[in-house]
Design an enzyme around this catalytic site. Structure first.
Site, PDB file in Angstrom:
ATOM      1  N   CYS A 146      85.922  -3.684 -69.220  1.00 55.06           N
ATOM      2  CA  CYS A 146      86.044  -2.385 -69.798  1.00 55.06           C
ATOM      3  C   CYS A 146      85.557  -1.583 -68.865  1.00 55.06           C
ATOM      4  O   CYS A 146      84.479  -1.481 -68.220  1.00 55.06           O
ATOM      5  CB  CYS A 146      84.955  -2.547 -70.807  1.00 55.06           C
ATOM      6  N   CYS A 173      83.104   1.545 -70.194  1.00 54.27           N
ATOM      7  CA  CYS A 173      81.743   1.292 -70.578  1.00 54.27           C
ATOM      8  C   CYS A 173      81.564   0.045 -70.594  1.00 54.27           C
ATOM      9  O   CYS A 173      81.419  -0.861 -69.750  1.00 54.27           O
ATOM     10  CB  CYS A 173      81.494   2.205 -71.833  1.00 54.27           C
ATOM     11  N   SER A 174      81.500  -0.562 -71.893  1.00 54.99           N
ATOM     12  CA  SER A 174      81.244  -2.241 -72.238  1.00 54.99           C
ATOM     13  C   SER A 174      81.808  -2.357 -73.398  1.00 54.99           C
ATOM     14  O   SER A 174      81.292  -3.180 -74.102  1.00 54.99           O
ATOM     15  CB  SER A 174      79.761  -2.499 -71.798  1.00 54.99           C
ATOM     16  N   CYS A 175      82.959  -1.906 -74.021  1.00 55.22           N
ATOM     17  CA  CYS A 175      83.508  -2.486 -75.053  1.00 55.22           C
ATOM     18  C   CYS A 175      83.907  -3.929 -75.118  1.00 55.22           C
ATOM     19  O   CYS A 175      84.247  -4.440 -74.121  1.00 55.22           O
ATOM     20  CB  CYS A 175      84.866  -1.763 -75.248  1.00 55.22           C
TER      21      CYS A 175
END
Length: 214
Positions: A115, A118-120
């Protein structure tokens, strides 16, 4: 290599340094201590939440999905057509598990998920994201040098194997179905699930052989 990039427009920089990750862990612990001292969070409730995602909503769920796909061709086809429905049929649903897409590794093509924004991450099937997945170094270099990143994780693929990087977003999250390892014929689904690692479902690792899992 094909790269699916969902209109993320930001800078990248990468050095896969474990010292940075250690510092991040320390910062998180310090923040938790301060918030608990001020009464903003309940440490006991936080422990329950973390335990839930690590032991009940963790990689073992995804491993069961993979094992079913390996053992049941009809389920594998369903997973490819409608991952949401197929995964939900095993009871794995919830926040950040919406809009799932399953991508199948083959000898010709290896999939890896990142991702870049961000950090999906698909929490219901993989639990809490590892620290390195959320780091800026991984998020940038996975796009620019996926083969090098795989080498950092100890994975060396044949030159003929293409690498496809999928950019996870709030609109779509990915689950990599690793290739079934040789020598796993005749194993039960439970035994197959023991061969599946978290990293293999992100694409930064491979499934274990039966000998490695023994």
């Amino acid at each position: 290599m094909a790269h699916e990039h969902h209109d993320h427009d930001h800078q990248h920089g990468h050095d896969h340094e474990h010292s940075e990750l250690g510092e991040m862990d320390l910062r998180v612990r310090a923040l938790e201590t301060v918030l608990a001292a001020k009464g903003y969070i309940d440490p006991a409730a936080l422990d329950v939440l973390i335990d839930t995602y690590q032991t009940k909503i963790g990689p073992r769920n995804g491993a069961r999905v993979v094992a079913r796909a390996w053992a049941d061709p009809a389920f594998r086809d369903w997973l490819q057509r409608d991952a949401n429905a197929a995964i939900a049929s095993l009871g794995y649903t919830g926040r950040q598990g919406e809009h799932m897409v399953a991508v199948m590794n083959t000898p010709e093509e290896h999939h890896m998920v990142v991702c870049t924004l961000c950090s999906c991450y698909p929490w219901p099937v993989l639990g809490l994201p590892p620290t390195w997945y959320k780091s800026a170094p991984y998020r940038s270099r996975a796009v620019k040098d996926p083969r090098g990143v795989l080498a950092d994780f100890g994975v060396t693929l044949p030159e003929a194997t293409g690498i496809r990087v999928w950019d996870s977003t709030a609109e779509v999250r990915y689950l990599v179905i690793p290739m079934r390892p040789p020598g796993s014929d005749g194993l039960t689904e439970e035994q197959l699930a023991a061969l599946v690692t978290r990293d293999s479902m992100i694409g930064t690792g491979l499934a274990r052989s039966p000998a490695e899992a023994a």
